[in-house]
Write a protein that holds these residues in place. Structure first.
Motif, PDB file in Angstrom:
ATOM      1  N   VAL A 233       0.851  -1.182   0.000  1.00  0.00           N
ATOM      2  CA  VAL A 233       0.000   0.000   0.000  1.00  0.00           C
ATOM      3  C   VAL A 233       0.890   1.236   0.000  1.00  0.00           C
ATOM      4  CG1 VAL A 233      -1.764   1.319   1.236  1.00  0.00           C
ATOM      5  CG2 VAL A 233      -1.841  -1.191   1.249  1.00  0.00           C
ATOM      6  N   GLY A 234       0.568   2.196  -0.842  1.00  0.00           N
ATOM      7  CA  GLY A 234       1.290   3.459  -0.880  1.00  0.00           C
ATOM      8  C   GLY A 234       0.323   4.627  -0.844  1.00  0.00           C
ATOM      9  N   VAL A 235       0.848   5.810  -0.568  1.00  0.00           N
ATOM     10  CA  VAL A 235       0.033   7.017  -0.457  1.00  0.00           C
ATOM     11  C   VAL A 235       0.422   7.988  -1.560  1.00  0.00           C
ATOM     12  CG1 VAL A 235      -0.612   8.960   1.022  1.00  0.00           C
ATOM     13  CG2 VAL A 235      -0.114   6.731   2.047  1.00  0.00           C
ATOM     14  N   PHE A 236      -0.575   8.504  -2.269  1.00  0.00           N
ATOM     15  CA  PHE A 236      -0.373   9.635  -3.164  1.00  0.00           C
ATOM     16  C   PHE A 236      -0.771  10.875  -2.371  1.00  0.00           C
ATOM     17  CE2 PHE A 236      -1.686   6.800  -7.001  1.00  0.00           C
ATOM     18  CZ  PHE A 236      -0.421   6.216  -7.020  1.00  0.00           C
ATOM     19  N   PRO A 237       0.173  11.617  -1.794  1.00  0.00           N
ATOM     20  CA  PRO A 237      -0.186  12.723  -0.893  1.00  0.00           C
ATOM     21  C   PRO A 237      -1.207  13.682  -1.506  1.00  0.00           C
ATOM     22  CG  PRO A 237       2.177  12.346  -0.843  1.00  0.00           C
ATOM     23  CD  PRO A 237       1.633  11.495  -1.953  1.00  0.00           C
ATOM     24  N   GLY A 238      -2.326  13.814  -0.816  1.00  0.00           N
ATOM     25  CA  GLY A 238      -3.367  14.725  -1.258  1.00  0.00           C
ATOM     26  C   GLY A 238      -4.204  14.229  -2.417  1.00  0.00           C
ATOM     27  N   ARG A 239      -3.887  13.006  -2.923  1.00  0.00           N
ATOM     28  CA  ARG A 239      -4.583  12.518  -4.121  1.00  0.00           C
ATOM     29  C   ARG A 239      -5.215  11.144  -3.933  1.00  0.00           C
ATOM     30  NH1 ARG A 239      -0.846  13.464  -9.338  1.00  0.00           N
ATOM     31  NH2 ARG A 239      -2.856  13.072 -10.353  1.00  0.00           N
ATOM     32  N   GLY A 240      -4.749  10.361  -2.961  1.00  0.00           N
ATOM     33  CA  GLY A 240      -5.333   9.046  -2.774  1.00  0.00           C
ATOM     34  C   GLY A 240      -4.309   8.000  -2.395  1.00  0.00           C
ATOM     35  N   TYR A 241      -4.562   6.764  -2.839  1.00  0.00           N
ATOM     36  CA  TYR A 241      -3.740   5.619  -2.438  1.00  0.00           C
ATOM     37  C   TYR A 241      -3.511   4.698  -3.636  1.00  0.00           C
ATOM     38  CZ  TYR A 241      -5.232   7.132   2.199  1.00  0.00           C
ATOM     39  OH  TYR A 241      -5.478   7.879   3.324  1.00  0.00           O
ATOM     40  N   VAL A 242      -2.436   3.944  -3.555  1.00  0.00           N
ATOM     41  CA  VAL A 242      -2.187   2.885  -4.518  1.00  0.00           C
ATOM     42  C   VAL A 242      -2.080   1.578  -3.746  1.00  0.00           C
ATOM     43  CG1 VAL A 242       0.328   3.263  -4.448  1.00  0.00           C
ATOM     44  CG2 VAL A 242      -0.704   2.052  -6.387  1.00  0.00           C
ATOM     45  N   ILE A 243      -2.702   0.535  -4.267  1.00  0.00           N
ATOM     46  CA  ILE A 243      -2.670  -0.788  -3.648  1.00  0.00           C
ATOM     47  C   ILE A 243      -2.253  -1.781  -4.726  1.00  0.00           C
ATOM     48  CG2 ILE A 243      -3.929  -2.478  -2.267  1.00  0.00           C
ATOM     49  CD1 ILE A 243      -6.090  -0.298  -1.846  1.00  0.00           C
ATOM     50  N   GLU A 244      -1.226  -2.570  -4.446  1.00  0.00           N
ATOM     51  CA  GLU A 244      -0.770  -3.564  -5.411  1.00  0.00           C
ATOM     52  C   GLU A 244      -0.807  -4.945  -4.766  1.00  0.00           C
ATOM     53  OE1 GLU A 244       2.616  -4.142  -8.865  1.00  0.00           O
ATOM     54  OE2 GLU A 244       3.017  -2.761  -7.213  1.00  0.00           O
ATOM     55  N   TRP A 245      -1.498  -5.844  -5.429  1.00  0.00           N
ATOM     56  CA  TRP A 245      -1.705  -7.201  -4.926  1.00  0.00           C
ATOM     57  C   TRP A 245      -0.999  -8.166  -5.868  1.00  0.00           C
ATOM     58  CZ3 TRP A 245      -7.141  -9.924  -5.195  1.00  0.00           C
ATOM     59  CH2 TRP A 245      -7.054 -11.190  -4.598  1.00  0.00           C
ATOM     60  N   PHE A 246      -0.022  -8.926  -5.352  1.00  0.00           N
ATOM     61  CA  PHE A 246       0.784  -9.839  -6.154  1.00  0.00           C
ATOM     62  C   PHE A 246       0.192 -11.245  -6.134  1.00  0.00           C
ATOM     63  CE2 PHE A 246       3.415  -6.423  -4.605  1.00  0.00           C
ATOM     64  CZ  PHE A 246       4.113  -6.028  -5.728  1.00  0.00           C
ATOM     65  N   PHE A 247       0.244 -11.913  -7.288  1.00  0.00           N
ATOM     66  CA  PHE A 247      -0.291 -13.271  -7.357  1.00  0.00           C
ATOM     67  C   PHE A 247       0.384 -14.025  -8.500  1.00  0.00           C
ATOM     68  CE2 PHE A 247      -2.890 -10.611 -10.048  1.00  0.00           C
ATOM     69  CZ  PHE A 247      -3.193 -11.389 -11.157  1.00  0.00           C
ATOM     70  N   SER A 248      -0.002 -15.262  -8.692  1.00  0.00           N
ATOM     71  CA  SER A 248       0.577 -16.114  -9.722  1.00  0.00           C
ATOM     72  C   SER A 248      -0.319 -16.155 -10.956  1.00  0.00           C
ATOM     73  CB  SER A 248       0.773 -17.536  -9.180  1.00  0.00           C
ATOM     74  OG  SER A 248       1.058 -18.436 -10.234  1.00  0.00           O
ATOM     75  N   SER A 249       0.306 -16.317 -12.121  1.00  0.00           N
ATOM     76  CA  SER A 249      -0.461 -16.441 -13.360  1.00  0.00           C
ATOM     77  C   SER A 249      -1.301 -17.705 -13.377  1.00  0.00           C
ATOM     78  CB  SER A 249       0.493 -16.440 -14.557  1.00  0.00           C
ATOM     79  OG  SER A 249       1.461 -17.465 -14.436  1.00  0.00           O
ATOM     80  N   LYS A 250      -1.030 -18.627 -12.464  1.00  0.00           N
ATOM     81  CA  LYS A 250      -1.848 -19.840 -12.366  1.00  0.00           C
ATOM     82  C   LYS A 250      -3.204 -19.558 -11.726  1.00  0.00           C
ATOM     83  CE  LYS A 250       2.236 -22.768 -12.021  1.00  0.00           C
ATOM     84  NZ  LYS A 250       3.039 -23.673 -11.168  1.00  0.00           N
ATOM     85  N   ASP A 251      -3.291 -18.429 -11.023  1.00  0.00           N
ATOM     86  CA  ASP A 251      -4.566 -18.033 -10.432  1.00  0.00           C
ATOM     87  C   ASP A 251      -5.469 -17.434 -11.509  1.00  0.00           C
ATOM     88  OD1 ASP A 251      -3.642 -18.769  -7.911  1.00  0.00           O
ATOM     89  OD2 ASP A 251      -2.798 -16.788  -7.533  1.00  0.00           O
ATOM     90  N   ASP A 252      -6.765 -17.444 -11.251  1.00  0.00           N
ATOM     91  CA  ASP A 252      -7.724 -16.917 -12.211  1.00  0.00           C
ATOM     92  C   ASP A 252      -7.709 -15.390 -12.191  1.00  0.00           C
ATOM     93  OD1 ASP A 252     -10.122 -17.409 -14.043  1.00  0.00           O
ATOM     94  OD2 ASP A 252     -10.957 -16.061 -12.531  1.00  0.00           O
ATOM     95  N   LEU A 253      -7.318 -14.786 -13.315  1.00  0.00           N
ATOM     96  CA  LEU A 253      -7.178 -13.333 -13.396  1.00  0.00           C
ATOM     97  C   LEU A 253      -8.512 -12.622 -13.209  1.00  0.00           C
ATOM     98  CD1 LEU A 253      -5.467 -10.823 -13.968  1.00  0.00           C
ATOM     99  CD2 LEU A 253      -5.756 -11.263 -16.413  1.00  0.00           C
ATOM    100  N   GLY A 254      -9.559 -13.154 -13.833  1.00  0.00           N
ATOM    101  CA  GLY A 254     -10.867 -12.520 -13.714  1.00  0.00           C
ATOM    102  C   GLY A 254     -11.348 -12.436 -12.280  1.00  0.00           C
ATOM    103  N   THR A 255     -11.132 -13.510 -11.536  1.00  0.00           N
ATOM    104  CA  THR A 255     -11.532 -13.534 -10.128  1.00  0.00           C
ATOM    105  C   THR A 255     -10.763 -12.495  -9.331  1.00  0.00           C
ATOM    106  OG1 THR A 255     -12.062 -15.885 -10.256  1.00  0.00           O
ATOM    107  CG2 THR A 255     -11.685 -14.971  -8.050  1.00  0.00           C
ATOM    108  N   LYS A 256      -9.455 -12.376  -9.612  1.00  0.00           N
ATOM    109  CA  LYS A 256      -8.632 -11.394  -8.904  1.00  0.00           C
ATOM    110  C   LYS A 256      -9.134  -9.966  -9.165  1.00  0.00           C
ATOM    111  CE  LYS A 256      -5.616 -14.355  -7.244  1.00  0.00           C
ATOM    112  NZ  LYS A 256      -5.524 -14.637  -5.802  1.00  0.00           N
ATOM    113  N   ILE A 257      -9.439  -9.682 -10.427  1.00  0.00           N
ATOM    114  CA  ILE A 257      -9.901  -8.338 -10.776  1.00  0.00           C
ATOM    115  C   ILE A 257     -11.225  -8.030 -10.092  1.00  0.00           C
ATOM    116  CG2 ILE A 257     -10.729  -6.880 -12.668  1.00  0.00           C
ATOM    117  CD1 ILE A 257      -8.683  -8.263 -14.473  1.00  0.00           C
ATOM    118  N   LEU A 258     -12.155  -8.985 -10.129  1.00  0.00           N
ATOM    119  CA  LEU A 258     -13.458  -8.768  -9.499  1.00  0.00           C
ATOM    120  C   LEU A 258     -13.310  -8.552  -7.999  1.00  0.00           C
ATOM    121  CD1 LEU A 258     -15.692 -11.392 -11.348  1.00  0.00           C
ATOM    122  CD2 LEU A 258     -15.869  -8.900 -11.476  1.00  0.00           C
TER     123      LEU A 258
END
Length: 305
Positions: A233-258
């Motif tokens: 998790v990171g902060v964009f000062p005064g603008r919001g946040y960034v969240i990055e979730w790491f996973f494997s290509s073996k996982d279902d991409l559609g499920t991750k996005i939803l």
């Protein structure tokens, strides 16, 4: 080499999180683990699937961190990615598709050169956006230092960034210094607040995808849902946040996005493929020493590359 056993790899990651630079024998004694079992796991995974890297407070040495997203035609992604990874002020770059199709990048920009970012990015794309990002939780400290160390410290920072478990004897040979001098230099980086710790990170051959999202507000329950090495998790000062979730290509991409879309307003998928890993790794081996002038008088221009 067979696929890693995730239970073993997670066990090693948790051990190294508590003992990032201790010897295996010391870890085994303090954790009450059989030394030969620990060594077997270490030899199996360390350097292949997991590495311990130094964590730096780059604000102290006058560097600002940015996330940049560039539109790049699909047939030019590798060419532009290669050019970007020749610039040591580009910390990482990877193919990305979502609210921008092309490349995403992490930039470390000297405080006195932040007005050159547009000129730098326009060398690679005419359609881009970028955000300054700070660690979460945001301290609000906007005091930036400067580089006032010798060039040898930049080389040392590169070594610890690549592998913080590199033996002191090997570091001393690389720097042409004695072991006590190297220990003094490491302690000085700690005392100055530059070297703030060490972090075990899973390599891209374990987590080879990520969902990156930007949100105006942060739902902190997302932090509780994932392991420390699966989410940043990171902060964009005064603008919001960034969240990055790491996973494997073996996982279902559609499920991750939803699943992830419940927490963010904009989404992008990062692809960590082997070609870009090689480019980023090569850049990262000498990143700090190529940023700093050989006489230690400060940073080179971000437009030199």
């Amino acid at each position: 080499m067979g696929e890693p056993v995730m239970e073993e790899l997670e066990f090693l990651a948790e051990i190294l999180m508590r003992h990032p630079t201790d010897s295996l024998r010391k870890i085994a004694e303090e954790e009450g683990i059989d030394y030969y079992r620990l060594k077997r796991l270490y030899d199996k995974y360390y350097g292949k699937y997991i590495l311990v890297s130094a964590v730096y407070n780059i604000r102290i040495i006058g560097l600002r961190s940015y996330l940049a997203f560039l539109s790049v035609p699909s047939d030019r992604i590798l060419e532009i990615g290669y050019r970007m990874t020749q610039n040591p002020f580009v910390a990482y770059v990877n193919p990305a598709f979502g609210f921008k199709n092309g490349l995403s990048a992490i930039l470390h920009i000297p405080d006195d050169q932040k007005d050159r970012i547009d000129e730098m990015l326009s060398k690679y794309s005419n359609d881009y956006e970028y955000y300054e990002v700070r660690a979460y939780p945001y301290s609000g400290d906007d005091n930036f230092g400067e580089w006032n160390l010798s060039y040898d410290y930049a080389v040392l920072m590169d070594i610890l960034n690549v592998d913080a478990r590199t033996p002191i004897t090997k570091i001393a040979r690389r720097l042409g210094k004695t072991r006590p001098t190297v220990k003094f230099m490491i302690n000085r980086l700690k005392e100055m607040g530059i070297l703030v710790g060490f972090d075990p990170a899973l390599e891209n051959n374990v987590h080879d995808r990520s969902v990156l999202g930007i949100a105006e507000t942060l739902d902190e329950s997302v932090i509780e849902r994932f392991k420390e090495y699966e989410i940043i998790v990171g902060v964009f000062p005064g603008r919001g946040y960034v969240i990055e979730w790491f996973f494997s290509s073996k996982d279902d991409l559609g499920t991750k996005i939803l699943e992830f879309s419940n927490y963010v307003d904009k989404i992008l998928i990062n692809y960590f493929d082997s070609t870009f890993k090689e480019l980023n790794d090569k850049n990262g081996m000498t990143r700090y020493s190529r940023r700093v002038k050989k006489d230690g008088s400060g940073y080179r221009s971000i437009l030199d590359f």
